[in-house]
Motif scaffolding. Structure first.
Motif, mmCIF file in Angstrom:
data_model
loop_
_atom_site.group_PDB
_atom_site.id
_atom_site.type_symbol
_atom_site.label_atom_id
_atom_site.label_comp_id
_atom_site.label_asym_id
_atom_site.label_seq_id
_atom_site.Cartn_x
_atom_site.Cartn_y
_atom_site.Cartn_z
ATOM 1 N N ASN A 1 20.219 54.225 60.818
ATOM 2 C CA ASN A 1 19.173 53.539 61.566
ATOM 3 C C ASN A 1 18.553 52.490 60.650
ATOM 4 O O ASN A 1 18.020 52.812 59.593
ATOM 5 C CB ASN A 1 18.109 54.530 62.039
ATOM 6 C CG ASN A 1 17.137 53.907 62.993
ATOM 7 O OD1 ASN A 1 17.101 52.691 63.159
ATOM 8 N ND2 ASN A 1 16.359 54.749 63.640
ATOM 9 N N LEU A 2 18.635 51.227 61.035
ATOM 10 C CA LEU A 2 18.161 50.137 60.188
ATOM 11 C C LEU A 2 16.643 50.028 60.145
ATOM 12 O O LEU A 2 16.106 49.355 59.264
ATOM 13 C CB LEU A 2 18.770 48.809 60.651
ATOM 14 C CG LEU A 2 20.286 48.702 60.478
ATOM 15 C CD1 LEU A 2 20.774 47.375 61.034
ATOM 16 C CD2 LEU A 2 20.670 48.839 59.026
ATOM 17 N N HIS A 3 15.944 50.658 61.075
ATOM 18 C CA HIS A 3 14.476 50.601 61.048
ATOM 19 C C HIS A 3 13.908 51.436 59.910
ATOM 20 O O HIS A 3 13.008 50.998 59.201
ATOM 21 C CB HIS A 3 13.886 51.065 62.384
ATOM 22 C CG HIS A 3 14.157 50.124 63.513
ATOM 23 N ND1 HIS A 3 13.777 48.806 63.510
ATOM 24 C CD2 HIS A 3 14.783 50.321 64.693
ATOM 25 C CE1 HIS A 3 14.149 48.223 64.622
ATOM 26 N NE2 HIS A 3 14.772 49.127 65.368
ATOM 27 N N GLY A 4 14.409 52.635 59.733
ATOM 28 C CA GLY A 4 13.875 53.513 58.701
ATOM 29 C C GLY A 4 14.870 53.818 57.593
ATOM 30 O O GLY A 4 14.574 54.561 56.672
ATOM 31 N N TYR A 5 16.075 53.230 57.687
ATOM 32 C CA TYR A 5 17.161 53.477 56.741
ATOM 33 C C TYR A 5 17.409 54.970 56.558
ATOM 34 O O TYR A 5 17.483 55.477 55.450
ATOM 35 C CB TYR A 5 16.903 52.786 55.407
ATOM 36 C CG TYR A 5 16.997 51.294 55.525
ATOM 37 C CD1 TYR A 5 18.220 50.662 55.599
ATOM 38 C CD2 TYR A 5 15.854 50.514 55.607
ATOM 39 C CE1 TYR A 5 18.315 49.293 55.736
ATOM 40 C CE2 TYR A 5 15.936 49.145 55.750
ATOM 41 C CZ TYR A 5 17.177 48.540 55.805
ATOM 42 O OH TYR A 5 17.262 47.189 55.953
ATOM 43 N N THR A 6 17.517 55.664 57.687
ATOM 44 C CA THR A 6 17.809 57.091 57.668
ATOM 45 C C THR A 6 19.189 57.328 58.274
ATOM 46 O O THR A 6 19.616 56.605 59.171
ATOM 47 C CB THR A 6 16.761 57.880 58.484
ATOM 48 O OG1 THR A 6 16.737 57.371 59.817
ATOM 49 C CG2 THR A 6 15.384 57.770 57.864
ATOM 50 N N GLU B 1 14.579 59.104 72.995
ATOM 51 C CA GLU B 1 13.347 59.182 72.214
ATOM 52 C C GLU B 1 13.070 60.614 71.759
ATOM 53 O O GLU B 1 12.935 61.516 72.576
ATOM 54 C CB GLU B 1 12.178 58.667 73.063
ATOM 55 C CG GLU B 1 10.902 58.432 72.309
ATOM 56 C CD GLU B 1 10.930 57.159 71.495
ATOM 57 O OE1 GLU B 1 10.222 57.126 70.473
ATOM 58 O OE2 GLU B 1 11.647 56.224 71.863
ATOM 59 N N ASP C 1 22.507 50.762 70.518
ATOM 60 C CA ASP C 1 21.388 50.036 69.931
ATOM 61 C C ASP C 1 21.905 49.195 68.771
ATOM 62 O O ASP C 1 22.639 49.685 67.918
ATOM 63 C CB ASP C 1 20.332 51.034 69.431
ATOM 64 C CG ASP C 1 19.060 50.364 68.973
ATOM 65 O OD1 ASP C 1 18.928 49.138 69.149
ATOM 66 O OD2 ASP C 1 18.195 51.075 68.434
ATOM 67 N N HIS D 1 28.812 48.209 63.959
ATOM 68 C CA HIS D 1 28.325 48.559 65.296
ATOM 69 C C HIS D 1 29.449 49.072 66.184
ATOM 70 O O HIS D 1 29.208 49.812 67.122
ATOM 71 C CB HIS D 1 27.702 47.344 65.986
ATOM 72 C CG HIS D 1 26.494 46.819 65.296
ATOM 73 N ND1 HIS D 1 25.295 47.474 65.297
ATOM 74 C CD2 HIS D 1 26.307 45.703 64.567
ATOM 75 C CE1 HIS D 1 24.413 46.786 64.601
ATOM 76 N NE2 HIS D 1 25.006 45.695 64.143
ATOM 77 N N SER E 1 20.367 48.164 66.280
ATOM 78 C CA SER E 1 19.727 48.492 65.007
ATOM 79 C C SER E 1 20.366 49.724 64.371
ATOM 80 O O SER E 1 19.807 50.305 63.457
ATOM 81 C CB SER E 1 18.232 48.728 65.209
ATOM 82 O OG SER E 1 18.026 49.886 65.986
ATOM 83 N N GLN E 2 21.539 50.125 64.864
ATOM 84 C CA GLN E 2 22.249 51.265 64.309
ATOM 85 C C GLN E 2 23.640 50.836 63.858
ATOM 86 O O GLN E 2 24.289 50.026 64.510
ATOM 87 C CB GLN E 2 22.392 52.384 65.348
ATOM 88 C CG GLN E 2 21.092 52.995 65.770
ATOM 89 C CD GLN E 2 21.293 54.027 66.862
ATOM 90 O OE1 GLN E 2 22.301 54.034 67.549
ATOM 91 N NE2 GLN E 2 20.319 54.913 67.019
#
Length: 130
Positions: free
Chosen positions: A70-75, A99, A31, A51, A33-34
């Motif tokens: 994870n760039l969506h939640g910065y976790t 998921e 992904d 990446h 976004s990682q």
């Protein structure tokens, strides 16, 4: 006598080629976004998360710890795996996260090392200098 000399030269060249090649592995995210940071045997190999990372190494058993941002939640999440690398091969690993489940480090490919691409030492540094 010529055949003997050519056989000895051939033998020496093949022995040299067998010892000349090293091994390595590459880790990439499935992904975009990682981003990943890779620790090998407790040593950080890339300070800046990326990446894709390619690492040149010797053969042996390695303890990989891959931190995933994870760039969506910065976790941050972490995957730990012990892998065995044999001489003369480059192993490709991808990080797959289904998921609602923990991420996994899966081996996807294994290439023999005989190309000039792998022997280009500028491609295998501890940190990309761009």
């Amino acid at each position: 006598m010529k055949k003997f000399v050519s056989a000895v030269v051939f033998f020496l060249v093949t022995i040299h080629a067998a010892f000349a090649y090293t091994s390595g592995f590459a880790i990439q995210t499935s992904d975009k976004s990682q981003l990943v940071q890779v620790y090998i045997n407790g040593k950080l190999y890339n300070k800046k998360p990326t990446h894709f990372i390619r690492i040149k190494s010797t053969q042996g058993t390695f303890h990989l710890k891959v931190k995933i941002l994870n760039l969506h939640g910065y976790t941050w999440q972490e995957v730990v795996k012990t892998v065995k690398i044999s001489k003369g091969f480059e192993y490709y690993f991808t990080i797959v996260q289904r998921e609602g489940k923990k991420p996994e480090l899966n081996q996807t490919k294994r290439y023999p090392i005989y190309s000039k691409y792998f022997l280009d030492y500028s491609l295998y540094t501890k940190e990309n200098r761009s």
